[in-house]
Design a protein around this motif. Structure first.
Motif, PDB file in Angstrom:
ATOM      1  N   ASN A 140       0.847  -1.185   0.000  1.00 59.79           N
ATOM      2  CA  ASN A 140       0.000   0.000   0.000  1.00 59.79           C
ATOM      3  C   ASN A 140       0.885   1.239   0.000  1.00 59.79           C
ATOM      4  N   VAL A 141       0.598   2.171  -0.881  1.00 56.04           N
ATOM      5  CA  VAL A 141       1.380   3.393  -1.005  1.00 56.04           C
ATOM      6  C   VAL A 141       1.032   4.338   0.135  1.00 56.04           C
ATOM      7  N   VAL A 142       2.060   4.945   0.734  1.00 59.98           N
ATOM      8  CA  VAL A 142       1.873   6.005   1.722  1.00 59.98           C
ATOM      9  C   VAL A 142       2.164   7.307   0.992  1.00 59.98           C
ATOM     10  N   GLU A 143       1.170   8.192   0.951  1.00 55.76           N
ATOM     11  CA  GLU A 143       1.315   9.465   0.265  1.00 55.76           C
ATOM     12  C   GLU A 143       1.287  10.607   1.266  1.00 55.76           C
ATOM     13  N   SER A 144       1.954  11.681   0.896  1.00 53.10           N
ATOM     14  CA  SER A 144       1.892  12.897   1.699  1.00 53.10           C
ATOM     15  C   SER A 144       0.497  13.497   1.542  1.00 53.10           C
ATOM     16  N   ASP A 145      -0.102  13.897   2.646  1.00 53.45           N
ATOM     17  CA  ASP A 145      -1.436  14.482   2.565  1.00 53.45           C
ATOM     18  C   ASP A 145      -1.406  16.005   2.535  1.00 53.45           C
ATOM     19  N   ARG A 146      -0.194  16.569   2.445  1.00 51.83           N
ATOM     20  CA  ARG A 146      -0.044  18.013   2.282  1.00 51.83           C
ATOM     21  C   ARG A 146       1.361  18.334   1.819  1.00 51.83           C
ATOM     22  N   THR A 147       1.583  19.576   1.451  1.00 55.04           N
ATOM     23  CA  THR A 147       2.887  20.031   1.003  1.00 55.04           C
ATOM     24  C   THR A 147       3.692  20.499   2.201  1.00 55.04           C
ATOM     25  N   GLY A 148       4.975  20.149   2.224  1.00 52.10           N
ATOM     26  CA  GLY A 148       5.837  20.591   3.319  1.00 52.10           C
ATOM     27  C   GLY A 148       7.223  20.003   3.204  1.00 52.10           C
ATOM     28  N   ARG A 149       8.048  20.292   4.195  1.00 50.57           N
ATOM     29  CA  ARG A 149       9.410  19.770   4.263  1.00 50.57           C
ATOM     30  C   ARG A 149       9.453  18.696   5.344  1.00 50.57           C
ATOM     31  N   ILE A 150      10.032  17.544   5.018  1.00 44.93           N
ATOM     32  CA  ILE A 150      10.140  16.460   5.993  1.00 44.93           C
ATOM     33  C   ILE A 150      11.196  16.834   7.025  1.00 44.93           C
ATOM     34  N   VAL A 151      10.799  16.829   8.298  1.00 43.63           N
ATOM     35  CA  VAL A 151      11.738  17.138   9.378  1.00 43.63           C
ATOM     36  C   VAL A 151      12.064  15.901  10.206  1.00 43.63           C
ATOM     37  N   GLN A 152      11.288  14.831  10.012  1.00 45.92           N
ATOM     38  CA  GLN A 152      11.592  13.603  10.741  1.00 45.92           C
ATOM     39  C   GLN A 152      10.978  12.403  10.032  1.00 45.92           C
ATOM     40  N   VAL A 153      11.761  11.326   9.962  1.00 42.79           N
ATOM     41  CA  VAL A 153      11.273  10.019   9.529  1.00 42.79           C
ATOM     42  C   VAL A 153      11.334   9.161  10.782  1.00 42.79           C
ATOM     43  N   ALA A 154      10.182   8.702  11.253  1.00 39.80           N
ATOM     44  CA  ALA A 154      10.101   8.068  12.570  1.00 39.80           C
ATOM     45  C   ALA A 154      10.537   6.609  12.592  1.00 39.80           C
ATOM     46  N   PHE A 155      10.529   5.920  11.446  1.00 38.84           N
ATOM     47  CA  PHE A 155      10.875   4.502  11.435  1.00 38.84           C
ATOM     48  C   PHE A 155      11.892   4.225  10.338  1.00 38.84           C
ATOM     49  N   GLU A 156      12.717   3.244  10.587  1.00 41.78           N
ATOM     50  CA  GLU A 156      13.681   2.783   9.589  1.00 41.78           C
ATOM     51  C   GLU A 156      12.996   1.792   8.651  1.00 41.78           C
ATOM     52  N   ASP A 157      13.687   1.438   7.595  1.00 38.88           N
ATOM     53  CA  ASP A 157      13.187   0.488   6.618  1.00 38.88           C
ATOM     54  C   ASP A 157      12.920  -0.870   7.284  1.00 38.88           C
ATOM     55  N   ASN A 158      11.877  -1.557   6.854  1.00 37.55           N
ATOM     56  CA  ASN A 158      11.475  -2.882   7.366  1.00 37.55           C
ATOM     57  C   ASN A 158      10.957  -2.851   8.799  1.00 37.55           C
ATOM     58  N   ALA A 159      10.487  -1.718   9.260  1.00 39.77           N
ATOM     59  CA  ALA A 159       9.977  -1.609  10.632  1.00 39.77           C
ATOM     60  C   ALA A 159       8.511  -2.022  10.692  1.00 39.77           C
ATOM     61  N   ALA A 160       8.166  -2.743  11.737  1.00 40.90           N
ATOM     62  CA  ALA A 160       6.766  -3.087  11.973  1.00 40.90           C
ATOM     63  C   ALA A 160       6.085  -1.873  12.597  1.00 40.90           C
TER      64      ALA A 160
END
Length: 145
Positions: free
Chosen positions: A111-131
């Motif tokens: 399932n694709v996760v899309e941005s629901d608004r325009t902005g600058r990413i200041v944090q990615v909360a999970f690493e790749d392959n995270a549950a």
């Protein structure tokens, strides 16, 4: 809920890798969130969507509006579209509404996760392959006003 139970929940959250716990019992809802130093890669507790975050340094700095993009369902979070590709979105990237920024796998379906608004990413909360669980914060955006 009694205070001993709440204290045990606080101790559990402080010792575990989770960043946030919300529980409802007997009509009382408790949310416990811990703050993790930015240098660590563990998921961090985030302000609710639409929260205005500001620094109280005494300087006259306008508040910065932040927005959390949350997991729409429970599954495995991937930062890239396919294995071996670079992440779809990283800290500092500008994203627009509808832009693909991650993928969630649930029950062998991607399932694709899309941005629901325009902005600058200041944090990615999970690493790749995270549950992740439904409602977990995946990205935090700084609104561009």
């Amino acid at each position: 809920m009694d205070l001993d139970f709440i204290q045990k929940l606080i101790e559990f959250v402080s010792r575990s890798p989770i960043g946030e716990l919300e529980i409802e019992r007997d009509g009382v809802r408790v949310r416990i969130a811990k703050q993790v130093a930015p240098a660590q890669s563990a998921p961090q507790a985030q302000p609710p969507a639409g929260t205005v975050v500001s620094s109280n340094t005494g300087a006259s700095i306008p508040p910065v509006a932040r927005h959390s993009i949350r997991a729409p369902l429970t599954g495995v979070f991937y930062r890239s579209g396919t294995e071996g590709e670079p992440p779809l979105a990283s800290v500092g990237d500008m994203v627009v509404e509808g832009q693909k920024i991650g993928v969630l796998e649930a029950m062998k379906t991607f399932n694709v996760v899309e941005s629901d608004r325009t902005g600058r990413i200041v944090q990615v909360a999970f690493e790749d392959n995270a549950a992740v669980q439904s409602g977990d914060v995946l990205f935090v955006l700084e609104d561009l006003g």
